[in-house]
Design a protein around this motif. Structure first.
Motif, PDB file in Angstrom:
ATOM      1  N   PRO A 117      46.575  45.768  22.676  1.00  0.00           N
ATOM      2  CA  PRO A 117      45.442  45.771  23.607  1.00  0.00           C
ATOM      3  C   PRO A 117      45.720  44.977  24.884  1.00  0.00           C
ATOM      4  N   SER A 118      46.383  43.823  24.766  1.00  0.00           N
ATOM      5  CA  SER A 118      46.651  43.016  25.959  1.00  0.00           C
ATOM      6  C   SER A 118      47.625  43.733  26.895  1.00  0.00           C
ATOM      7  N   SER A 119      48.589  44.468  26.334  1.00  0.00           N
ATOM      8  CA  SER A 119      49.518  45.239  27.170  1.00  0.00           C
ATOM      9  C   SER A 119      48.776  46.340  27.913  1.00  0.00           C
ATOM     10  N   LYS A 120      47.846  46.975  27.224  1.00  0.00           N
ATOM     11  CA  LYS A 120      47.041  48.014  27.868  1.00  0.00           C
ATOM     12  C   LYS A 120      46.215  47.426  29.013  1.00  0.00           C
ATOM     13  N   LEU A 121      45.625  46.246  28.755  1.00  0.00           N
ATOM     14  CA  LEU A 121      44.797  45.628  29.793  1.00  0.00           C
ATOM     15  C   LEU A 121      45.645  45.201  30.984  1.00  0.00           C
ATOM     16  N   GLU A 122      46.866  44.759  30.732  1.00  0.00           N
ATOM     17  CA  GLU A 122      47.765  44.406  31.840  1.00  0.00           C
ATOM     18  C   GLU A 122      47.978  45.607  32.756  1.00  0.00           C
ATOM     19  N   LYS A 123      48.237  46.754  32.180  1.00  0.00           N
ATOM     20  CA  LYS A 123      48.455  47.971  32.963  1.00  0.00           C
ATOM     21  C   LYS A 123      47.188  48.373  33.703  1.00  0.00           C
ATOM     22  N   ILE A 124      46.048  48.269  33.030  1.00  0.00           N
ATOM     23  CA  ILE A 124      44.773  48.632  33.652  1.00  0.00           C
ATOM     24  C   ILE A 124      44.485  47.750  34.862  1.00  0.00           C
ATOM     25  N   ILE A 125      44.636  46.435  34.683  1.00  0.00           N
ATOM     26  CA  ILE A 125      44.353  45.506  35.784  1.00  0.00           C
ATOM     27  C   ILE A 125      45.317  45.732  36.937  1.00  0.00           C
ATOM     28  N   HIS A 126      46.584  45.983  36.622  1.00  0.00           N
ATOM     29  CA  HIS A 126      47.566  46.273  37.681  1.00  0.00           C
ATOM     30  C   HIS A 126      47.097  47.453  38.524  1.00  0.00           C
ATOM     31  N   ASP A 127      46.595  48.484  37.868  1.00  0.00           N
ATOM     32  CA  ASP A 127      46.137  49.674  38.594  1.00  0.00           C
ATOM     33  C   ASP A 127      44.853  49.402  39.375  1.00  0.00           C
ATOM     34  N   ARG A 128      43.954  48.594  38.818  1.00  0.00           N
ATOM     35  CA  ARG A 128      42.658  48.372  39.462  1.00  0.00           C
ATOM     36  C   ARG A 128      42.760  47.516  40.720  1.00  0.00           C
ATOM     37  N   VAL A 129      43.700  46.584  40.764  1.00  0.00           N
ATOM     38  CA  VAL A 129      43.767  45.716  41.943  1.00  0.00           C
ATOM     39  C   VAL A 129      44.417  46.422  43.137  1.00  0.00           C
ATOM     40  N   GLN A 130      45.000  47.601  42.901  1.00  0.00           N
ATOM     41  CA  GLN A 130      45.627  48.320  44.004  1.00  0.00           C
ATOM     42  C   GLN A 130      44.568  48.863  44.959  1.00  0.00           C
ATOM     43  N   THR A 131      44.910  48.920  46.241  1.00  0.00           N
ATOM     44  CA  THR A 131      44.060  49.632  47.194  1.00  0.00           C
ATOM     45  C   THR A 131      44.600  51.044  47.311  1.00  0.00           C
ATOM     46  N   ASN A 132      43.955  51.876  48.124  1.00  0.00           N
ATOM     47  CA  ASN A 132      44.406  53.259  48.236  1.00  0.00           C
ATOM     48  C   ASN A 132      45.377  53.460  49.393  1.00  0.00           C
ATOM     49  N   GLU A 133      46.084  52.396  49.771  1.00  0.00           N
ATOM     50  CA  GLU A 133      47.103  52.507  50.810  1.00  0.00           C
ATOM     51  C   GLU A 133      48.422  51.965  50.282  1.00  0.00           C
ATOM     52  N   ASP A 134      49.533  52.428  50.888  1.00  0.00           N
ATOM     53  CA  ASP A 134      50.839  51.974  50.454  1.00  0.00           C
ATOM     54  C   ASP A 134      51.129  50.578  50.995  1.00  0.00           C
ATOM     55  N   THR A 145      44.347  43.491  49.844  1.00  0.00           N
ATOM     56  CA  THR A 145      43.641  43.322  48.579  1.00  0.00           C
ATOM     57  C   THR A 145      42.513  44.330  48.462  1.00  0.00           C
ATOM     58  N   ASN A 146      42.105  44.573  47.243  1.00  0.00           N
ATOM     59  CA  ASN A 146      40.965  45.441  46.991  1.00  0.00           C
ATOM     60  C   ASN A 146      39.698  44.592  47.101  1.00  0.00           C
ATOM     61  N   ALA A 147      38.880  44.868  48.084  1.00  0.00           N
ATOM     62  CA  ALA A 147      37.728  44.014  48.379  1.00  0.00           C
ATOM     63  C   ALA A 147      36.515  44.301  47.502  1.00  0.00           C
ATOM     64  N   LEU A 148      36.547  45.377  46.723  1.00  0.00           N
ATOM     65  CA  LEU A 148      35.370  45.758  45.949  1.00  0.00           C
ATOM     66  C   LEU A 148      35.570  45.598  44.451  1.00  0.00           C
ATOM     67  N   LEU A 149      36.463  44.712  44.060  1.00  0.00           N
ATOM     68  CA  LEU A 149      36.740  44.521  42.637  1.00  0.00           C
ATOM     69  C   LEU A 149      35.539  43.983  41.864  1.00  0.00           C
ATOM     70  N   PHE A 150      34.619  43.322  42.552  1.00  0.00           N
ATOM     71  CA  PHE A 150      33.470  42.770  41.836  1.00  0.00           C
ATOM     72  C   PHE A 150      32.581  43.870  41.267  1.00  0.00           C
ATOM     73  N   ILE A 151      32.686  45.083  41.791  1.00  0.00           N
ATOM     74  CA  ILE A 151      31.918  46.197  41.215  1.00  0.00           C
ATOM     75  C   ILE A 151      32.363  46.443  39.779  1.00  0.00           C
ATOM     76  N   ASP A 152      33.661  46.249  39.503  1.00  0.00           N
ATOM     77  CA  ASP A 152      34.144  46.351  38.123  1.00  0.00           C
ATOM     78  C   ASP A 152      33.444  45.335  37.232  1.00  0.00           C
ATOM     79  N   ILE A 153      33.246  44.133  37.752  1.00  0.00           N
ATOM     80  CA  ILE A 153      32.603  43.068  36.970  1.00  0.00           C
ATOM     81  C   ILE A 153      31.150  43.430  36.674  1.00  0.00           C
ATOM     82  N   LEU A 154      30.479  43.975  37.679  1.00  0.00           N
ATOM     83  CA  LEU A 154      29.085  44.397  37.500  1.00  0.00           C
ATOM     84  C   LEU A 154      28.982  45.519  36.464  1.00  0.00           C
ATOM     85  N   ALA A 155      29.923  46.459  36.522  1.00  0.00           N
ATOM     86  CA  ALA A 155      29.918  47.571  35.575  1.00  0.00           C
ATOM     87  C   ALA A 155      30.233  47.075  34.167  1.00  0.00           C
TER      88      ALA A 155
END
Length: 399
Positions: A117-134, A145-155
């Motif tokens: 589970p922790s390995s899965k979460l590592e991959k998930i968090i890596h993907d979530r902190v990315q923005t949609n630009e290279d 940085t991804n400025a809207l990460l707090f929406i994940d916390i709210l969800a």
């Protein structure tokens, strides 16, 4: 020390944070205030709300975001469940993010089927902190940085409270946030130089909507009834405040906008005032470090940020990198020559090719093999003499 780019960093994070305090946030406002103090709300993390202080001096911006994301999710779990069971937290986090992927279309789940589970979460968090630009666009546009990460916390709170997520929760919250920010930018009495960069920050962070969506003339045109939780409302007010900030003050018209927004959300004036004061203090103190308030030449900004990142990567892999370099007699000779004499075209090509071959053997340095990575090689070459024995640098002293 935790390395958020190496497998196992989540388990190491919790191992280093033991024993966890039995003090839990009881009020949502206390949790929100502590989270806001870290800078996570604004997409510029300056600290972590942890029992044991973390040293992020040698972390890359993405790595800081990863730790900030993990810990804020965990603090939300502690607030909601009044528990320190980080094993259950990890399982709940993975289950939560699995809900965001349509059934029958979850390549990540198939890829990590046998992972912990922790390995899965590592991959998930890596993907979530990315923005949609290279990488290079982010640096040139000052967005890192991804400025809207707090929406994940709210969800995540919604999921922990109800065991499920309201349909299109992310879409609705994100739509409200960007609508309020867009309207607040239009409300400003004067357009500051950072406004375009701030808009770019949000454009690169949205996942489910387009930033330039519906156009609203006034706050009365906005339907904010979907926001039922105080945390959602606090977040919207703070983001409106940071988008209104300019020249270290908020004009009367802009202040009126924030109080009107607070009234519409049924949030006390005391919180709105506190938000105004905090945003002003936070930006004034950290303005030079915040990318979207950085007005420097974009090329210089790119070079400075990239140099720092490259240096961190080289330091972490210093021993292995030096071993590979010193085993190549020709490369050592060319590098020594380069410190006191201009190399010809063929010699520069040899250095480039041999360094790229070395980077293939050091996983953390494969960034130089990515498209555009060769642009970073001059930074690598410039830093190499500082890693080598002093005898090597005697060449520089004779120039």
């Amino acid at each position: 020390m935790i390395n958020p780019s190496v497998h196992g960093w989540i388990d190491k994070f919790f191992a280093e944070q033991q024993p966890l305090s039995r003090h839990f946030y009881v009020e949502e406002l206390s949790f929100y205030t502590a989270t806001r103090n870290t800078g996570f709300i604004f997409g510029h993390i300056i600290d972590f709300d942890t029992e044991i202080a973390l040293d992020n001096q040698d972390w890359l911006p993405e790595e800081i975001s990863k730790i900030g994301m993990l810990n804020t999710l965990f603090q939300m779990y502690r607030l909601t469940k009044q528990s320190n069971d980080y094993g259950d937290f990890i399982n709940e986090s993975v289950a939560f993010y699995n809900l965001l992927t349509p059934k029958g279309f979850n390549p990540l789940q198939k890829m990590l089927a046998g992972s912990s589970p922790s390995s899965k979460l590592e991959k998930i968090i890596h993907d979530r902190v990315q923005t949609n630009e290279d990488l290079f666009s982010k640096n040139f546009s000052h967005v890192i940085t991804n400025a809207l990460l707090f929406i994940d916390i709210l969800a995540f709170k919604q999921y922990l409270d109800k065991g499920s997520l309201p349909e299109k929760y992310f879409n609705r919250i994100e739509e409200i946030v960007i609508s309020v920010v867009s309207l607040s930018l239009k409300t400003k009495t004067g357009i500051s130089i950072h406004d375009e960069l701030l808009q770019k920050l949000f454009e690169s962070s949205v996942r489910y909507n387009k930033f330039s969506g519906k156009s609203f003339a006034t706050l009365d045109d906005l339907d904010l009834n979907y926001l039922q939780n105080d945390l959602e409302k606090y977040y919207v007010i703070d983001l409106a405040g940071i988008s209104l900030w300019s020249d270290e003050k908020v004009e009367n018209e802009e202040r009126y906008f924030l109080y009107k927004l607070g009234e519409k959300l049924a949030i006390p004036d005391s919180f709105v005032l506190e938000s105004i004061v905090f945003v002003n203090s936070f930006i004034s103190k950290h303005k030079a470090e915040i990318p979207y308030f950085n007005y420097s030449n974009p090329v210089k900004n790119f070079y400075d940020q990239t140099t720092d990142s490259v240096v961190v990567l080289i330091k972490r892999n210093k021993n292995r990198f030096l071993k590979e370099i010193t085993e190549s007699k020709e490369l050592m000779q060319l590098l020594a020559k380069s410190t006191h004499k201009e190399l010809d075209k063929d010699e520069k090509k040899k250095i480039k090719n041999q360094l790229l071959d070395i980077c293939k053997t050091v996983p953390s340095l494969t960034i130089f093999l990515l498209p555009g990575g060769s642009l970073l090689l001059p930074i690598l070459i410039k830093f190499i003499p500082k890693l080598l024995p002093s005898a090597f640098n005697e060449n520089e002293e004779r120039t």
